[in-house]
Design an enzyme around this catalytic site. Structure first.
Site, PDB file in Angstrom:
ATOM      1  N   CYS A  44       1.003  -1.391   0.374  1.00  0.00           N
ATOM      2  CA  CYS A  44      -0.137   0.168  -0.151  1.00  0.00           C
ATOM      3  C   CYS A  44       0.937   1.284   0.164  1.00  0.00           C
ATOM      4  O   CYS A  44       0.801   2.343  -0.685  1.00  0.00           O
ATOM      5  CB  CYS A  44      -0.786  -0.289   1.359  1.00  0.00           C
ATOM      6  N   HIS A  47      -2.454   6.722   3.404  1.00  0.00           N
ATOM      7  CA  HIS A  47      -1.124   6.713   3.587  1.00  0.00           C
ATOM      8  C   HIS A  47      -0.707   8.359   2.717  1.00  0.00           C
ATOM      9  O   HIS A  47      -1.468   8.402   2.044  1.00  0.00           O
ATOM     10  CB  HIS A  47      -0.460   5.795   3.098  1.00  0.00           C
TER      11      HIS A  47
END
Ligand SMILES: NC(=O)c1ccc[n+]([C@@H]2O[C@H](COP(=O)([O-])OP(=O)(O)OC[C@H]3O[C@@H](n4cnc5c(N)ncnc54)[C@H](OP(=O)(O)O)[C@@H]3O)[C@@H](O)[C@H]2O)c1
Length: 354
Positions: free
Chosen positions: A134, A259
């Site tokens: 990710c 993120h």
């Protein structure tokens, strides 16, 4: 590969997890190209009903027979379970699109980001296609677009990673710890947050509420973490630049999902901010949001739940005309995992009709 039929049968394996849950939302939102969608998780979840495409579907326990007739299997499982079961599903004739770290660096498994290297999906000798980590995914669409124009030489990145990156357990830990510190004066004396949180740090080595942790993943050689090594190895593989210089520092922050990364990218050629804007703002999957003069900034709290890679704070490095500094935010459960996996599955499914 099983014999093509009009609409391929899809299995979502790990359907009850953090990534699996978002996967079912995405499958319900995207064009419905699938025949049956079969849901699979551990025996703990067998018999549970989950909603996909507006219908309740029963969860099957992971077993060899669960892959009977499956054309494409999306794996959202822990690494060791994926390592064991992906070859079994592939042997039953399914193309496996795997979200775990088990196969990403296998030379016989393509590592695919549809906006960057879609061609790689076609060569899959093991019947497995991997989707990147990710954190790599949260920046690589933007980095790949700039690389295509300027030629990337070096990446220096610092991440600010959300707790859902470690799954449901990470989100539960942040929520529990936040309850323990909310409304207090904690965070003013050494160790006061640690004492309030106690041993219940969940999947994190230290308290995550009112804190940041300069560590993501497990120990790798020479003081690096596994997450930092993933960013390096995966960026090199996706961009087909085995000698790319990459240095990453991964940090966990008390954000639920999305993120962020501060990126310093050094290129072969001189860059201008204006050309970088043009490239980024015309690249599929990238949105530029860069207006500090107006006091407007990219933050994970605004990006969460959206598909694109968001880019802001774009600056040419003061001491290097070939380097660009910028900030990216990407939802780790959408483009960072489920969305990229679904996009790969759609590429593979196009082979059915093509
Ligand atoms: N979270 C992210 O941001 C992210 C991003 C990229 C990649 N990934 C990767 O995606 C994968 C899934 O992550 P996640 O965050 O969704 O994890 P998670 O929330 O912990 O979910 C794990 C899933 O795997 C199933 N599972 C666990 N053990 C199993 C077993 N022995 N047999 C069958 N099924 C089993 C669970 O089923 P039960 O509910 O029945 O236990 C659940 O559906 C991992 O490899 C992770 O590294 C995650």
């Amino acid at each position: 590969m099983n014999q093509p039929r009009s609409a391929p049968t899809l299995a979502v394996v790990g359907a009850t997890g953090a990534v699996g849950t978002v996967m079912l939302q995405i499958l319900s939102q995207h064009a419905d190209i699938w025949g049956e969608i079969r849901l699979i998780a551990s025996s703990r979840s067998a018999g549970r009903k989950l909603t996909v495409r507006g219908e309740e579907v029963e969860v099957h326990a992971l077993a060899e027979e669960a892959f009977e007739g499956v054309d494409i299997a999306l794996f959202d499982l822990p690494d060791e379970i994926a390592a064991q079961w992906a070859p079994i599903a592939a042997a039953k004739g399914a193309v496996v699109v795997d979200n775990s770290a088990a196969f990403r660096m296998d030379p016989d498994v393509p590592l695919v980001v549809p906006e960057v290297n879609p061609h790689a999906v076609r060569v899959r000798p093991r019947g497995i296609v991997a989707t990147p980590n990710c954190t790599t995914l949260s920046m690589i669409v933007a980095v790949g677009a700039l690389h295509a124009e300027f030629g990337l030489r070096e990446l220096v990145v610092s991440s600010y990673q959300a707790v859902s990156g470690v799954g449901m357990a990470g989100v539960e830990a942040l929520r529990e710890q936040t309850k323990l510190v909310a409304g207090t004066e904690l965070g003013t004396a050494p160790g006061d947050v640690r004492r309030a949180v106690g041993e219940a740090t969940g999947p994190f080595p230290e308290p995550i509420a009112l804190n940041v942790l300069p560590w993501v993943g497990s120990p790798a050689d020479d003081g690096w973490s596994s997450e930092e090594m993933k960013i390096r190895g995966e960026s090199r593989k996706i961009l087909d630049r085995p000698d790319l210089k990459v240095s990453a520092t991964c940090v966990r922050v008390p954000v639920v999902t999305t993120h962020s990364l501060a990126v310093h990218a050094r290129f072969e050629n001189e860059i201008t901010v204006q050309r970088a804007y043009e490239i980024l703002s015309t690249s599929p999957g990238v949105v530029v949001f860069d207006n500090p003069a107006a006091g407007e900034f990219l933050t994970p709290a605004d990006v969460v739940g959206t598909d694109p890679t968001w880019v802001g704070r774009v600056r040419r490095a003061l001491d290097d005309p070939c380097a660009l500094d910028f900030f990216v935010c990407g939802d780790n459960l959408r483009k960072g995992s489920a969305l990229n996996t679904a996009q790969i599955a759609e590429l593979v499914a196009a082979e059915w009709s093509g």
